[in-house]
Design a protein around this motif. Structure first.
Motif, PDB file in Angstrom:
ATOM      1  N   GLY A 250       0.921  -1.241   0.143  1.00 10.86           N
ATOM      2  CA  GLY A 250       0.153   0.103   0.045  1.00 10.86           C
ATOM      3  C   GLY A 250       0.734   1.333  -0.018  1.00 10.86           C
ATOM      4  O   GLY A 250       0.354   2.222   0.539  1.00 10.86           O
ATOM      5  N   PHE A 251       2.098   1.411  -0.577  1.00  6.86           N
ATOM      6  CA  PHE A 251       2.908   2.295  -0.469  1.00  6.86           C
ATOM      7  C   PHE A 251       2.841   3.236  -1.829  1.00  6.86           C
ATOM      8  O   PHE A 251       2.554   2.471  -2.934  1.00  6.86           O
ATOM      9  N   ILE A 252       2.899   4.330  -1.479  1.00  6.18           N
ATOM     10  CA  ILE A 252       2.485   5.589  -2.715  1.00  6.18           C
ATOM     11  C   ILE A 252       4.069   6.518  -2.484  1.00  6.18           C
ATOM     12  O   ILE A 252       4.162   7.171  -1.498  1.00  6.18           O
ATOM     13  N   HIS A 253       4.913   6.372  -3.537  1.00  8.26           N
ATOM     14  CA  HIS A 253       6.028   7.122  -3.383  1.00  8.26           C
ATOM     15  C   HIS A 253       5.734   8.545  -3.587  1.00  8.26           C
ATOM     16  O   HIS A 253       6.401   9.275  -2.978  1.00  8.26           O
ATOM     17  N   GLY A 254       4.926   8.995  -4.443  1.00  2.00           N
ATOM     18  CA  GLY A 254       4.653  10.496  -4.435  1.00  2.00           C
ATOM     19  C   GLY A 254       5.310  11.411  -5.173  1.00  2.00           C
ATOM     20  O   GLY A 254       4.788  12.358  -5.682  1.00  2.00           O
ATOM     21  N   PHE A 285      -1.165  11.574  -1.991  1.00  2.00           N
ATOM     22  CA  PHE A 285      -0.971  12.007  -0.787  1.00  2.00           C
ATOM     23  C   PHE A 285       0.075  13.540  -1.140  1.00  2.00           C
ATOM     24  O   PHE A 285      -0.317  14.555  -0.374  1.00  2.00           O
ATOM     25  N   SER A 286       0.786  13.589  -2.184  1.00  2.00           N
ATOM     26  CA  SER A 286       1.692  14.582  -2.333  1.00  2.00           C
ATOM     27  C   SER A 286       1.123  16.017  -2.502  1.00  2.00           C
ATOM     28  O   SER A 286       0.050  16.132  -3.458  1.00  2.00           O
ATOM     29  N   SER A 287       1.383  16.658  -1.709  1.00  2.00           N
ATOM     30  CA  SER A 287       0.701  18.199  -2.179  1.00  2.00           C
ATOM     31  C   SER A 287       1.288  18.826  -3.423  1.00  2.00           C
ATOM     32  O   SER A 287       0.398  19.673  -3.800  1.00  2.00           O
ATOM     33  N   ILE A 288       2.229  18.380  -3.959  1.00  2.00           N
ATOM     34  CA  ILE A 288       2.889  18.804  -5.239  1.00  2.00           C
ATOM     35  C   ILE A 288       2.092  18.108  -6.492  1.00  2.00           C
ATOM     36  O   ILE A 288       2.223  18.286  -7.616  1.00  2.00           O
ATOM     37  N   ASP A 289       1.594  16.864  -5.950  1.00  2.00           N
ATOM     38  CA  ASP A 289       0.797  16.132  -7.294  1.00  2.00           C
ATOM     39  C   ASP A 289      -0.568  16.564  -7.600  1.00  2.00           C
ATOM     40  O   ASP A 289      -1.290  15.630  -7.366  1.00  2.00           O
ATOM     41  N   GLN A 290      -0.761  17.644  -8.299  1.00  2.00           N
ATOM     42  CA  GLN A 290      -2.241  18.272  -8.253  1.00  2.00           C
ATOM     43  C   GLN A 290      -2.973  17.243  -9.067  1.00  2.00           C
ATOM     44  O   GLN A 290      -4.077  17.147  -9.144  1.00  2.00           O
ATOM     45  N   ARG A 291      -2.400  16.536 -10.239  1.00  2.00           N
ATOM     46  CA  ARG A 291      -3.178  15.882 -10.965  1.00  2.00           C
ATOM     47  C   ARG A 291      -3.291  14.417 -11.081  1.00  2.00           C
ATOM     48  O   ARG A 291      -3.712  13.785 -11.854  1.00  2.00           O
ATOM     49  N   GLY A 292      -2.640  14.020  -9.853  1.00  2.00           N
ATOM     50  CA  GLY A 292      -2.840  12.761  -9.703  1.00  2.00           C
ATOM     51  C   GLY A 292      -1.855  11.686 -10.387  1.00  2.00           C
ATOM     52  O   GLY A 292      -2.054  10.527 -10.652  1.00  2.00           O
ATOM     53  N   ARG A 293      -0.877  12.067 -11.009  1.00  2.00           N
ATOM     54  CA  ARG A 293       0.255  11.730 -12.062  1.00  2.00           C
ATOM     55  C   ARG A 293       0.992  10.387 -11.263  1.00  2.00           C
ATOM     56  O   ARG A 293       0.970   9.412 -11.933  1.00  2.00           O
ATOM     57  N   ALA A 295      -0.331   8.923  -8.564  1.00  2.00           N
ATOM     58  CA  ALA A 295      -1.312   8.006  -7.597  1.00  2.00           C
ATOM     59  C   ALA A 295      -1.037   6.536  -7.575  1.00  2.00           C
ATOM     60  O   ALA A 295      -0.079   6.010  -8.356  1.00  2.00           O
ATOM     61  N   TYR A 296      -1.359   6.077  -6.614  1.00  2.00           N
ATOM     62  CA  TYR A 296      -1.101   4.631  -6.110  1.00  2.00           C
ATOM     63  C   TYR A 296      -1.334   3.866  -7.630  1.00  2.00           C
ATOM     64  O   TYR A 296      -0.293   2.823  -7.658  1.00  2.00           O
ATOM     65  N   ALA A 297      -2.341   3.533  -8.113  1.00  2.00           N
ATOM     66  CA  ALA A 297      -2.431   2.907  -9.402  1.00  2.00           C
ATOM     67  C   ALA A 297      -1.642   3.156 -10.337  1.00  2.00           C
ATOM     68  O   ALA A 297      -1.398   2.373 -11.453  1.00  2.00           O
TER      69      ALA A 297
END
Length: 501
Positions: A250-254, A285-293, A295-297
């Motif tokens: 369940g890890f998301i690098h960000g 979760f990343s505050s700078i990933d505004q468009r979900g590039r 994202a986990y999946a």
């Protein structure tokens, strides 16, 4: 510190450096002495890791604050900042480099493996781009916690050797206490390192780097028909396996930029990373990933995109002509997708207790994940409780309680039990295998924030120590720390994480 004391520290805290990267051409890096810290204090020394590296633990207890703050450069070190480029959120930056990290050097550990020792937050370098080169205490503690948690979970990752407070403030949105993080890695060579030379049409630099990487990380390839194609294949396979392991826990690098993807196959740079609580493949979760590039999946696909950028830098080495090289690279990239699926599905089979292969396994896994998403089930607890249920039917209420509508999960359990009837292992053997891959404890975001708040606001590191203790044995029950298994209450939820170090 007097000269006499400096000499004593150099003698007592011996590092057996053998700095191979510093022997590469000068344009691969910039030599840089760390900045001085005013009042360094050793927050944490990772004694087991120090022992692995063949270091004198007692000497480091005495002199570690000076060494790991950058105040005292150990004898034999050759401090440098590495040059690299990178795609950041899809946009190419031809020069990034270590803007707040300084590689002290390399040591050969007790297993004969070469390991980098690097200071993060040790001051400005020629690559700082107007930054102060410093790190704040909170991000240093976050990286220490998550890197050691990843290691304990069995996920390849850089390691935490030490955390030191500097006694100096750093200025971000607020004034924060400064700190330095000491990171250990198989190496710090990234996809972006290759891009740095390719962007300058430096074919000799790309080849020299590829030869160095093969010699350091993939020596078996030296006798291959095309070592450079073998290198590309090996890096792709390691990344496919690594990203599959991220998804399994369940890890998301960000920030999966190309400068944050290692050639060695280790997870690197724990900035705005996080572990999911409620399962949702679109989680960011990343505050700078505004468009979900990132994202986990999306992580497997971004991994392939990043590796395509690596392949582009290697094209001159992959074939006798451009068409042959491009065809070879594209074949490897296609294989990456297949390799990832193999790694991911193998791990998911293990998580639900399957040791054999049947045609319907993928659908069974996907059905569970879809159910978890629809029912807002906690990712880690779902698989941990399923592990207990594999051995003891009385654990069914706890498993069903993970879902908002238990009846929906009951239907999936019928299918799961039918599939288990085709398996050979006993219930006890199956449960033991599942408990070994489904952690009870992950570094939940709200726990990390509690640690940071206590340390920054009250100089209280007791929560930091407790969390490290729990996370060092993530697959054990640890009844005394049962509260650390629980997801956050609504008011404790952490919705955003931030770059920091």
């Amino acid at each position: 510190m007097t000269q006499a004391l400096q000499d004593t520290a150099r003698t007592s805290a011996h590092f057996a450096f053998d700095n191979s990267y510093a022997r590469l051409p000068q344009h691969f890096f910039a030599r840089q002495t760390p900045s001085q810290a005013s009042e360094p204090w050793l927050i944490k020394l990772n004694e087991p890791l120090a022992a692995e590296l063949g270091l004198d633990i007692e000497a480091l207890k005495r002199d570690g604050a000076a060494i790991f703050s950058g105040n005292l450069v150990p004898e034999g070190a050759d401090p440098l900042a590495m040059a690299y480029a990178g795609h950041q959120f899809g946009g190419f930056v031809p020069q990034l480099g270590d803007g707040r990290a300084i590689l002290l050097g390399e040591v050969i550990d007790r297993d004969g493996q070469r390991r980098d020792i690097q200071l993060k937050g040790a001051g400005q370098t020629p690559f700082s781009r107007n930054g102060d080169g410093r790190a704040a205490l909170g991000p240093v503690l976050r990286e220490y916690i998550v890197s050691e948690a990843m290691h304990a979970l069995g996920v390849p990752a850089t390691r935490a050797l030490a955390a030191v407070s500097t006694g100096q403030p750093v200025y971000r949105e607020d004034v924060l206490p400064g700190a330095v993080f000491t990171r250990v890695a198989a190496s710090h060579i990234r996809v972006g390192t290759f891009q740095f030379f390719a962007a300058r049409d430096d074919a000799d630099g790309v080849k020299a780097l590829a030869d160095y990487v093969i010699d350091r990380h993939y020596p078996d390839l030296k006798e291959a028909a095309n070592p450079y194609l073998g290198l590309f294949e090996a890096v792709c396979d390691r990344q496919a396996a690594l990203i599959a392991r991220w998804l399994h826990v369940g890890f998301i690098h960000g920030v999966m930029n190309t400068d944050n993807m290692t050639i060695s196959g280790e997870t690197i740079d724990f900035g705005p990373c996080a572990f999911m609580d409620t399962y949702d493949p679109a989680t960011v979760f990343s505050s700078i990933d505004q468009r979900g590039r990132y994202a986990y999946a999306n992580q497997p696909g971004i991994g392939q995109w990043n590796l395509a950028r690596l392949g582009e830098t290697l094209l001159p080495l992959l074939g006798d002509d451009a068409e042959t090289a491009l065809e070879a690279a594209n074949t490897v990239l296609k294989d990456y997708g297949e390799r990832f699926q193999i790694h991911w599905l193998r791990g998911m089979r293990e998580k639900i207790g399957l040791s054999s292969v049947e045609d319907g396994d993928l659908d069974l896994v996907q059905s569970l994940l879809a159910l978890m998403q629809a029912q807002q089930a906690d990712f880690t607890l779902t698989f941990r409780r399923l592990s207990h249920l594999a051995a003891d039917g009385s654990a069914e209420p706890a498993f069903l309680g993970t879902f908002r509508e238990p009846a929906a999960a009951s239907e999936w359990l019928v299918r799961w039990r039918e599939r288990l009837s085709l398996e050979m292992p006993s219930a006890a053997e199956r449960a033991a295998a599942m408990l070994a891959v489904n952690p009870a404890f992950i570094p939940r975001n709200h726990r990390i924030e509690q640690v940071i708040a206590a340390a920054v606001e009250d100089a209280d590191f007791s929560l930091f120590e407790a969390l490290l203790t729990v996370l060092s044995r993530p697959y054990e029950e640890q009844p005394a720390f049962a509260a650390y298994m629980e997801p956050p209450k609504p008011e404790e939820r952490v919705l955003q994480t931030f770059c920091g170090t």
